[in-house]
Design a protein around this motif. Sequence first.
Motif, mmCIF file in Angstrom:
data_model
loop_
_atom_site.group_PDB
_atom_site.id
_atom_site.type_symbol
_atom_site.label_atom_id
_atom_site.label_comp_id
_atom_site.label_asym_id
_atom_site.label_seq_id
_atom_site.Cartn_x
_atom_site.Cartn_y
_atom_site.Cartn_z
ATOM 1 N N LEU A 50 0.845 -1.202 0.000
ATOM 2 C CA LEU A 50 0.000 0.000 0.000
ATOM 3 C C LEU A 50 0.876 1.246 0.000
ATOM 4 C CD1 LEU A 50 0.697 0.347 3.073
ATOM 5 C CD2 LEU A 50 -1.518 -0.665 3.557
ATOM 6 N N ARG A 51 0.195 2.409 0.063
ATOM 7 C CA ARG A 51 0.917 3.694 0.136
ATOM 8 C C ARG A 51 0.962 4.097 1.600
ATOM 9 N NH1 ARG A 51 -0.271 6.023 -5.340
ATOM 10 N NH2 ARG A 51 0.131 8.126 -4.549
ATOM 11 N N ASP A 54 -1.070 7.096 3.316
ATOM 12 C CA ASP A 54 -2.496 7.059 3.666
ATOM 13 C C ASP A 54 -2.727 6.661 5.122
ATOM 14 O OD1 ASP A 54 -2.922 7.743 1.066
ATOM 15 O OD2 ASP A 54 -3.581 5.756 0.408
ATOM 16 N N SER A 57 -5.870 4.611 7.391
ATOM 17 C CA SER A 57 -7.205 4.587 6.770
ATOM 18 C C SER A 57 -7.426 3.264 6.023
ATOM 19 C CB SER A 57 -7.347 5.775 5.816
ATOM 20 O OG SER A 57 -6.394 5.665 4.791
ATOM 21 N N ARG A 59 -8.190 0.506 3.129
ATOM 22 C CA ARG A 59 -7.786 0.444 1.714
ATOM 23 C C ARG A 59 -8.656 -0.579 0.998
ATOM 24 N NH1 ARG A 59 -4.164 2.773 4.785
ATOM 25 N NH2 ARG A 59 -2.067 3.210 3.982
ATOM 26 N N PRO A 78 -4.177 6.162 -4.168
ATOM 27 C CA PRO A 78 -4.594 6.509 -2.815
ATOM 28 C C PRO A 78 -5.815 5.687 -2.402
ATOM 29 C CG PRO A 78 -4.246 8.486 -4.141
ATOM 30 C CD PRO A 78 -4.147 7.331 -5.068
ATOM 31 N N GLY A 79 -5.818 5.181 -1.170
ATOM 32 C CA GLY A 79 -6.954 4.413 -0.667
ATOM 33 C C GLY A 79 -7.024 2.998 -1.220
ATOM 34 N N GLU A 80 -5.929 2.549 -1.892
ATOM 35 C CA GLU A 80 -5.940 1.192 -2.482
ATOM 36 C C GLU A 80 -4.790 0.350 -1.911
ATOM 37 O OE1 GLU A 80 -7.872 2.214 -6.845
ATOM 38 O OE2 GLU A 80 -5.689 2.096 -6.655
ATOM 39 N N SER A 115 0.209 2.531 11.811
ATOM 40 C CA SER A 115 0.571 3.394 10.683
ATOM 41 C C SER A 115 1.827 2.865 9.990
ATOM 42 C CB SER A 115 0.844 4.804 11.220
ATOM 43 O OG SER A 115 0.074 5.729 10.518
#
Length: 377
Positions: A50-51, A54, A57, A59, A78-80, A115
Amino acid sequence: MGVCDEGHLLDVNEALRRLAEAIPIPGLPAMVADRDDPAMDRSAMDGVALRAGDGRSPRRLLGTLFAGDDPSRFTVGPGEAVGIMTGACLPPGADAVVPVERIQREGDSVLPLESPTAGDHIRRKGEQARAGNALLEAGRPWSAARAALAAQIGRELPLPRRPVVGVAPTGDELVANPTPWQIRDSNGPMLEVLAFRLGAEVRRLPRLEDEAGALERALRNLEGIDILLTSGGVSMGEKDLLPGVLRAMGATLLFHRIRLKPGKPMLAARLGDLTILGLPGNPVSAYLNALLFLPVALARIQGGEALDPWKEGHLAGPVLNKGDRPLLHPCQLLEGQLHPLPSKGSADLVRLAQADACAWIPPGGTGAGRARYLLLP
Ligand code: AMP
Ligand code: MG
């Protein structure tokens, strides 16, 4: 000092060194990285890519990448996130991996429990080596890890093979159905099992006659044998012909007669590529000398050095050693302690067969206490 225990007997360690030096180790070629290692950023864990930016949050999962998959199948926005297995390469857009243990999955989405930081659980492209880097200089001995490295850089390797050990007893007294003045061959089967246990491929050879011409003919006819183990015929008797025959044939005598009890008459020679270990005829001597010298020869032919076979233990009682040679004394291992057996010496196969180990007894003997020993395979 006994009249036979002269100073010119060769120290065992020196004999082992000479044997090792006489057998060339097939050295490895130089190894150079053919590409970056790893060739791309790779996941070190089973988890999700992932990123990191982000944070925690949730994904949306786009799919899964397995080791060997082309990572460009997915682009992580983003968000994936993409499920990723150990060894799979990072898809474009992802910059961190969260291990499966640190995520909560709900349907098609995942929630990191903490995180992530960019670079987490990623093996970076080229972090182990860069294409063109020298990995290993030429001439190093073989090891399993170096074989793996050779394979990793795309070198074709031959299948490893076991050295071939031929076992040939000498002695006209050896017969299958002995009269009281003859004996059965016990060394042959003993050395076959020992060589096998030490990792060799074993060939049973015909008994060598105690006659110079026949001995020489037999020694010239050893195609496909790496190491010849003989027993008997290397001592001071009138029918101990092996040293003379080997000399006459132009063999290189590495040593003859060592400072060890039992096993003083031990001989080692090289005849072309053939290594000859001329073991004494007495069973305990033949066994212990083979146990000391054969692993050295086997390891060199296989491409490395033998491991140190010596262990340290506790001798439960004293052992006399009146001679001036170090003695290898048969012991039973009971509850971790070495119990000396009442051995009658180099011909006492009965005590050897009852033993689990042989303790190293220095000249003069030793009391109970710490002792070095060899396990008997
Ligand atoms: P040698 O060094 O040939 O004089 O042999 C020393 C002693 O070991 C003699 O008592 C031999 O009879 C005995 N011996 C030799 N070869 C064997 C064998 N293959 N099996 C059992 N004993 C042997
Ligand atoms: Mg003999």
